[in-house]
Design a protein around this motif. Sequence first.
Motif, short mmCIF file in Angstrom:
data_model
loop_
_atom_site.label_atom_id
_atom_site.label_comp_id
_atom_site.label_asym_id
_atom_site.label_seq_id
_atom_site.Cartn_x
_atom_site.Cartn_y
_atom_site.Cartn_z
N CYS A 78 -25.99 31.39 31.25
CA CYS A 78 -25.08 30.43 31.27
C CYS A 78 -23.94 29.78 31.87
O CYS A 78 -23.30 30.66 32.48
N TRP A 79 -23.39 29.08 31.74
CA TRP A 79 -22.94 27.60 32.21
C TRP A 79 -22.59 26.98 31.37
O TRP A 79 -22.95 26.09 30.98
N GLU A 103 -32.99 19.12 27.76
CA GLU A 103 -33.33 20.46 28.62
C GLU A 103 -33.56 19.46 30.22
O GLU A 103 -33.73 18.06 30.18
N ALA A 104 -32.62 20.37 30.61
CA ALA A 104 -32.71 20.33 32.29
C ALA A 104 -33.03 20.93 33.11
O ALA A 104 -33.71 22.34 32.80
N GLU A 105 -32.49 20.74 34.23
CA GLU A 105 -32.39 22.15 35.21
C GLU A 105 -31.63 21.96 36.38
O GLU A 105 -30.94 21.24 36.67
N ILE A 106 -31.30 23.19 36.46
CA ILE A 106 -30.22 23.78 37.68
C ILE A 106 -30.02 23.67 38.60
O ILE A 106 -31.18 24.75 38.71
N SER A 107 -29.83 23.28 39.63
CA SER A 107 -29.95 23.81 40.56
C SER A 107 -29.30 25.06 41.40
O SER A 107 -27.89 24.33 41.37
N PRO A 114 -34.42 25.92 34.86
CA PRO A 114 -34.66 25.16 33.16
C PRO A 114 -33.55 25.75 32.88
O PRO A 114 -33.31 26.92 32.26
N VAL A 115 -33.17 24.59 32.10
CA VAL A 115 -31.83 25.06 31.25
C VAL A 115 -32.01 23.87 29.79
O VAL A 115 -32.64 23.22 29.89
N LEU A 155 -24.85 25.13 29.11
CA LEU A 155 -26.27 26.19 29.46
C LEU A 155 -26.69 27.16 29.09
O LEU A 155 -26.10 27.84 29.77
N GLU A 156 -27.98 26.95 28.65
CA GLU A 156 -28.42 28.33 28.41
C GLU A 156 -29.71 28.40 29.34
O GLU A 156 -30.37 27.37 29.33
N ARG A 157 -30.04 29.08 29.94
CA ARG A 157 -31.57 29.25 30.28
C ARG A 157 -32.47 29.15 29.09
O ARG A 157 -32.51 29.50 27.67
N ARG A 158 -34.16 28.09 29.81
CA ARG A 158 -34.67 28.38 29.18
C ARG A 158 -35.76 29.21 29.32
O ARG A 158 -35.68 29.80 30.11
#
Length: 158
Positions: A78-79, A103-107, A114-115, A155-158
């Motif tokens: 989580c972020w 639905e998005a993605e973070i580096s 995927p988050v 943001l939570e991991r998917r």
Amino acid sequence: MAAVERLVRTVSSTRTFARVAPHCIPAVDRAVHRLTRGKVLLSAFMLPAVVLTSTGAKSGLPRRTPLACMPEDRTETCWILIGSNFGRTGHPAWTANLLAHPEAEISWKGRDIPVRARLLRGAEREAAWAAVLKFWPPYARYQARVEREIRLFRLERR
């Protein structure tokens, strides 16, 4: 290091920084991130940072935005993203993108994750805001300069 951090906190909460930083910091971060194949963000030397890849609210195209973040736990699941926009009047575009397409993605630390983003409201937002201010106090100055409520996303991991 404490003196350097105090200096960065002071400088980053000025109106001059709010005018200049949005034009140079993200561009430098994107370039360094690309050149290091996702391993380095210069801004992450002072605050944890991610590169958010979201879908444009209007265009539907991928949008990559380097952002400071607040990790919520050590498990890296989580972020919190803070839509401060450097204390400028409008919400940053990436917040509209997440509202339209959560639905998005973070580096993060060189890994693509995927988050799913969720706008925080009410008591949940207040608790997160208190943690954000403890984490990086200059956000209080950003909030004091604008009439809008700074958006916070979990943001939570998917």
